[in-house]
Design an enzyme around this catalytic site. Structure first.
Site, mmCIF file in Angstrom:
data_model
loop_
_atom_site.group_PDB
_atom_site.id
_atom_site.type_symbol
_atom_site.label_atom_id
_atom_site.label_comp_id
_atom_site.label_asym_id
_atom_site.label_seq_id
_atom_site.Cartn_x
_atom_site.Cartn_y
_atom_site.Cartn_z
ATOM 1 N N GLU A 119 -14.424 -6.442 9.295
ATOM 2 C CA GLU A 119 -13.027 -5.724 10.126
ATOM 3 C C GLU A 119 -13.761 -4.500 10.804
ATOM 4 O OE1 GLU A 119 -9.208 -3.370 9.655
ATOM 5 O OE2 GLU A 119 -9.471 -5.040 8.245
ATOM 6 N N LYS A 135 -0.896 -7.034 5.458
ATOM 7 C CA LYS A 135 -1.893 -5.945 4.794
ATOM 8 C C LYS A 135 -1.054 -4.978 4.097
ATOM 9 C CE LYS A 135 -4.392 -2.184 6.450
ATOM 10 N NZ LYS A 135 -5.067 -1.472 7.764
#
Length: 202
Positions: A39, A126
């Site tokens: 990421e 998340k």
């Protein structure tokens, strides 16, 4: 399916750094260590150029993080990002991701936020910041909402990763805990993460 690939990867390396040379060194160390999901956050200068450079790397699963608005999401997706991660839920980002058929992982803190994100069509959230909740929070959430897929970010380390998985996470986001030493340290830690997750899953 990207969601399945992220879950299979187990760890999403949240990469930050001062410049592209430093970032690439960290990325390559992660890949050598067996961590495929990377990421790349918008805190990296010109992150979109880095996404373009890595989007065709077969062994890498490149996503973008710290996405705050629709333009940031669109620019990264057009550059080749396979998934989009935000510190919180953003309606504009959600809309762009749905239109582009890109996986969106919005950051959530509360049960209400998680329910809202799921109602908006997101199958994995998340949990952020993870260190404020701890692994037991995941187990508590999954009691009333067993089908929610959770990726905690913040507070995940090599010492507690097994506990997170034991409490029901689908994968984990790991940032500073992975990049606190030399490039060699990062590669070694990446291998340790892979080994621990293989053990806990078997």
């Amino acid at each position: 399916m990207i969601l399945d690939k992220l879950i299979a990867a187990g760890v999403v390396a949240v990469v930050r750094g001062k410049n592209h040379k430093e970032i690439k060194d960290y990325m390559e160390a992660c890949l050598r260590g067996g961590l495929k999901a990377l990421e790349l956050t918008y805190t990296i200068p010109n992150v979109v150029e880095l996404i373009k450079e890595y989007k065709d790397r077969e062994e890498a699963l490149i996503g973008v993080g710290s996405v705050l608005n629709g333009k940031m999401a669109l620019d990264a997706i057009e550059a080749g990002a396979k998934y989009v991660v935000s510190p919180g839920y953003n309606e504009e980002v959600n809309k762009v991701c749905k239109e582009k058929e890109i996986l969106y992982l919005p950051g959530c803190m509360t049960v209400t936020e998680i329910m809202h994100a799921m109602e908006a069509g997101n199958s994995m959230i998340k949990l952020f910041p993870g260190e404020l909740f701890g692994p037991k929070f995941v187990k508590a959430i999954k009691a009333p909402i067993p089908h929610v897929k959770i990726m905690p970010t913040g507070g995940v380390s090599i010492d507690n990763v097994e506990e997170w998985f034991a409490n029901g996470v689908s994968c984990v986001g790991v940032g500073s805990a992975l990049f606190k030493g030399t490039i060699e340290d990062t590669e070694k830690l990446a291998k340790e993460f892979v080994n621990k997750i293989e053990k806990v899953r078997s």
